[in-house]
Design an enzyme around this catalytic site. Structure first.
Site, PDB file in Angstrom:
ATOM      1  N   ILE A   1      17.532  16.326  -6.322  1.00  0.00           N
ATOM      2  CA  ILE A   1      16.466  16.616  -6.165  1.00  0.00           C
ATOM      3  C   ILE A   1      16.326  17.860  -5.315  1.00  0.00           C
ATOM      4  CG2 ILE A   1      15.285  15.645  -3.803  1.00  0.00           C
ATOM      5  CD1 ILE A   1      12.721  16.266  -5.837  1.00  0.00           C
TER       6      ILE A   1
ATOM      7  N   TYR B   1      28.975  12.389   6.107  1.00  0.00           N
ATOM      8  CA  TYR B   1      28.928  13.919   5.628  1.00  0.00           C
ATOM      9  C   TYR B   1      28.239  15.401   7.240  1.00  0.00           C
ATOM     10  CZ  TYR B   1      27.433  14.214   0.709  1.00  0.00           C
ATOM     11  OH  TYR B   1      26.807  14.343  -0.650  1.00  0.00           O
TER      12      TYR B   1
ATOM     13  N   GLY C   1      23.140  15.908   0.367  1.00  0.00           N
ATOM     14  CA  GLY C   1      23.364  16.766  -1.051  1.00  0.00           C
ATOM     15  C   GLY C   1      22.129  17.916  -0.697  1.00  0.00           C
TER      16      GLY C   1
ATOM     17  N   ARG D   1       6.755 -10.777   4.012  1.00  0.00           N
ATOM     18  CA  ARG D   1       7.679 -10.345   5.774  1.00  0.00           C
ATOM     19  C   ARG D   1       6.557 -11.847   6.247  1.00  0.00           C
ATOM     20  NH1 ARG D   1       8.673  -4.216   6.207  1.00  0.00           N
ATOM     21  NH2 ARG D   1       8.030  -4.282   4.963  1.00  0.00           N
TER      22      ARG D   1
ATOM     23  N   LYS E   1      21.548   0.770  -4.725  1.00  0.00           N
ATOM     24  CA  LYS E   1      21.918   2.136  -5.389  1.00  0.00           C
ATOM     25  C   LYS E   1      20.570   3.108  -5.086  1.00  0.00           C
ATOM     26  CE  LYS E   1      22.938   1.887 -10.613  1.00  0.00           C
ATOM     27  NZ  LYS E   1      22.561   1.646 -12.063  1.00  0.00           N
TER      28      LYS E   1
ATOM     29  N   LEU F   1      13.293   7.547   4.504  1.00  0.00           N
ATOM     30  CA  LEU F   1      13.005   5.917   4.585  1.00  0.00           C
ATOM     31  C   LEU F   1      12.517   5.231   3.045  1.00  0.00           C
ATOM     32  CD1 LEU F   1      11.794   7.455   7.527  1.00  0.00           C
ATOM     33  CD2 LEU F   1      10.153   5.897   7.004  1.00  0.00           C
TER      34      LEU F   1
ATOM     35  N   TYR G   1      21.359  -4.856   0.371  1.00  0.00           N
ATOM     36  CA  TYR G   1      20.085  -3.719   1.973  1.00  0.00           C
ATOM     37  C   TYR G   1      20.798  -3.895   2.932  1.00  0.00           C
ATOM     38  CZ  TYR G   1      16.168  -3.130   4.851  1.00  0.00           C
ATOM     39  OH  TYR G   1      15.636  -2.773   5.290  1.00  0.00           O
TER      40      TYR G   1
END
Ligand code: NAD
Ligand code: UDP
Length: 320
Positions: free
Chosen positions: A64, A160, A103, A187, A92, A74, A146
């Site tokens: 995007i 980066y 990016g 949790r 992913k 987040l 995770y």
């Protein structure tokens, strides 16, 4: 602080929605981007009429481009139940999501913060955990989607920075709780509070002697904002954010019963695989660089959370 255009990826989640609140209140223009996997439009409904706030349904695994000055990443399910639901999607989200948002940051020269986690330390042999500790993480366990996703995200952010000079921040967030946590996220704090309000036994995994340190959401959001604004020479290094007061799950169960005026049975269940035994942040870096430390006591924060859960149940929000 100057007025910024800020992108909050994962902005409809628990932490993200509180962060959006603070940013809008400070006069910034905020774009919340979320695929609503674990977040909900209810969390941001009150912000929608504000002309400084905008919400976009988007999945960070897809690229995007938006014109912004700051990006908070987040976007990622945070509770073990949610992130283990579709582990391939979870990893992913951390990896492709980081690549896409880095990016974007590169293209528009934005500063970008990664919501990393104490899980990068895994089941630690060092206590408390300082940023210099490399961690002990199982690469093939049920938490790995995770933990390793978040570790790889830190690598991507750092590479980066090295390769393209991107202005990064990495917050290693320790267990955080507060109003707007999802009822069904599994949790420990949300489970205990909902169980207590329903008069059900409190579920203790293992013997309940494992520890965590719980930070109230307002303190955490303050830490994120201070880290984002920090300009010191070590600004791009990871920074722990969390509460350094440690509780066992048995102590937590007692506190929740005390606050809700209940006397409940404890239901002992098997300890999940790779569940860390002990966790407490070393927050000396945040104290020194950000002049930050949590000020909300667990009892005080829990009382606010119990009140929020009571109101939501009364308003008819479905129980898990
Ligand atoms: P949460 O699940 O409430 O929020 C995550 C948000 O990201 C949700 O709104 C969800 O819908 C969104 N999301 C998930 N996958 C997405 C995708 N592919 N594209 C777009 N949006 C996506 O969890 P939270 O507790 O608010 O955590 C927020 C961030 O902070 C997470 O990255 C989490 O790993 C990190 N963190 C939280 C804690 C904590 O104790 N709450 C601790 C350490 C790190
Ligand atoms: N836990 C528990 N009962 C529950 C849910 C969790 O005893 O109903 C334990 C869990 O095994 C872990 C601790 O509480 O040791 C914190 O779990 P949570 O999922 O909140 O966070 P994380 O393990 O990611 O720190």
């Amino acid at each position: 602080m100057d007025k910024m255009r800020v992108l909050v990826a994962g902005g409809a989640g628990f932490l993200g929605s509180h962060l959006c609140d603070r940013l809008v209140a400070a006069g910034h223009d905020v774009i919340c981007l979320d695929n609503y996997f674990t977040g909900t439009r209810r969390n941001i409904a009150h912000l929608l009429p504000d002309p400084r706030f905008e919400a976009i349904r988007h999945d960070v695994t897809q690229p995007i481009l938006l014109e912004v000055d700051w990006v908070f990443n987040l976007a990622c399910p945070a509770s073990p139940v949610h992130y283990q639901y579709n582990p391939i999607k979870t990893i992913k989200t951390s990896i492709l999501g980081s690549i896409n948002l880095l990016g974007l940051a590169k293209r528009v020269s934005a500063r970008i913060l990664q919501a990393s986690t104490s899980e990068v330390y895994g089941d630690p042999e060092v206590h408390p955990q300082a940023e210099s500790y490399w961690g002990r993480v199982n690469p093939i366990g049920i938490r790995s989607c995770y933990d390793e996703g978040k570790r790889c995200a830190e690598t991507l952010f750092t590479d980066y920075r090295r390769a393209h000079g991107i202005d990064i921040r990495i917050a290693r967030i320790f267990n955080t709780y507060g109003p707007r946590m999802a009822f069904d996220d599994g949790r420990v704090i949300s489970n205990f509070v909902i169980q207590a309000l329903r008069g059900e036994p409190l579920t203790i995994y293992g013997d309940g002697r494992q520890t965590r340190s719980f930070c109230y959401v307002d303190d955490l959001v303050e830490g994120l904002l201070r880290l984002m604004s920090y300009e010191g020479s070590d600004a791009t290094e990871p920074c722990n954010l969390g509460n350094s007061v440690e509780y066992s799950m048995l102590e937590l169960a007692e506190l929740v019963q005390d606050l809700t005026g209940t006397q409940l049975a404890l239901e002992f269940r098997p300890l999940p695989e790779d569940d860390p035994v002990q966790r407490r942040p070393d927050i000396r870096r945040a104290r020194r660089n950000l002049d930050w430390e949590p000020s909300t006591k667990l009892r005080e924060g829990l009382a606010r959370m119990v009140e929020d859960f009571r109101l939501r149940l009364k308003a008819g929000e479905p129980r898990p």
